[in-house]
Scaffold this motif. Structure first.
Motif, PDB file in Angstrom:
ATOM      1  N   GLU A   1      10.162   5.520   2.305  1.00 61.00           N
ATOM      2  CA  GLU A   1       9.725   4.233   2.232  1.00 61.00           C
ATOM      3  C   GLU A   1      10.384   3.318   1.312  1.00 61.00           C
TER       4      GLU A   1
ATOM      5  N   GLY B   1       7.291  -1.854   1.308  1.00 60.81           N
ATOM      6  CA  GLY B   1       6.575  -1.187   2.012  1.00 60.81           C
ATOM      7  C   GLY B   1       5.379  -0.553   1.174  1.00 60.81           C
TER       8      GLY B   1
ATOM      9  N   LYS C   1       1.389  -1.600   1.785  1.00 57.77           N
ATOM     10  CA  LYS C   1       0.265  -0.768   2.232  1.00 57.77           C
ATOM     11  C   LYS C   1      -0.742  -0.911   1.124  1.00 57.77           C
ATOM     12  N   ASN C   2      -0.543  -1.038  -0.144  1.00 58.95           N
ATOM     13  CA  ASN C   2      -1.499  -0.941  -1.195  1.00 58.95           C
ATOM     14  C   ASN C   2      -2.268  -2.211  -1.228  1.00 58.95           C
TER      15      ASN C   2
ATOM     16  N   LYS D   1      -4.619  -1.874   1.585  1.00 61.46           N
ATOM     17  CA  LYS D   1      -5.857  -0.876   1.387  1.00 61.46           C
ATOM     18  C   LYS D   1      -6.753  -1.933   0.578  1.00 61.46           C
TER      19      LYS D   1
END
Length: 107
Positions: A2, A6, A10-11, A14
């Motif tokens: 990744e 990316g 994602k963080n 989340k």
């Protein structure tokens, strides 16, 4: 493998999901609390309309009232006391959450 962009995306996703879930949970809890308070008040007013008639009648007839709660505890309210005031106080205490149940009045 990744990329760094990316991973940060994602963080961020989340964090957004966690914050949204927490806010949704808080909203649901507030709505449920308001609903239960409204149901409690409606139940109290319904009980008041029934109990006040009995208390007023007992006061006019100068009769004692037999009362019991949902635990089966019985007590007699003597005719010398202000019966309607006792019923009003019981309802007010229930609305405020001081009582968990009404006294059930019988002649």
């Amino acid at each position: 493998m990744e990329t760094e962009a990316g991973v940060t995306l994602k963080n961020k996703l989340k964090k957004i999901i966690i914050i949204t879930s927490a806010l949704s949970l808080i909203f649901v809890l507030i709505v449920c609390k308001e609903f239960s308070e409204k149901k409690r008040k409606d139940k109290a007013y319904e009980h008041e309309s029934k109990s006040m008639v009995i208390a007023t009648l007992a006061q006019l007839l100068r009769a004692d009232l037999k009362c019991n709660d949902n635990r089966g505890n019985e007590k007699i309210i003597e005719k010398s006391k202000n019966l309607t005031r006792i019923v009003e106080q019981d309802i007010y205490d229930y609305i405020e959450g001081k009582n968990t149940a009404f006294i059930i009045i019988q002649l």
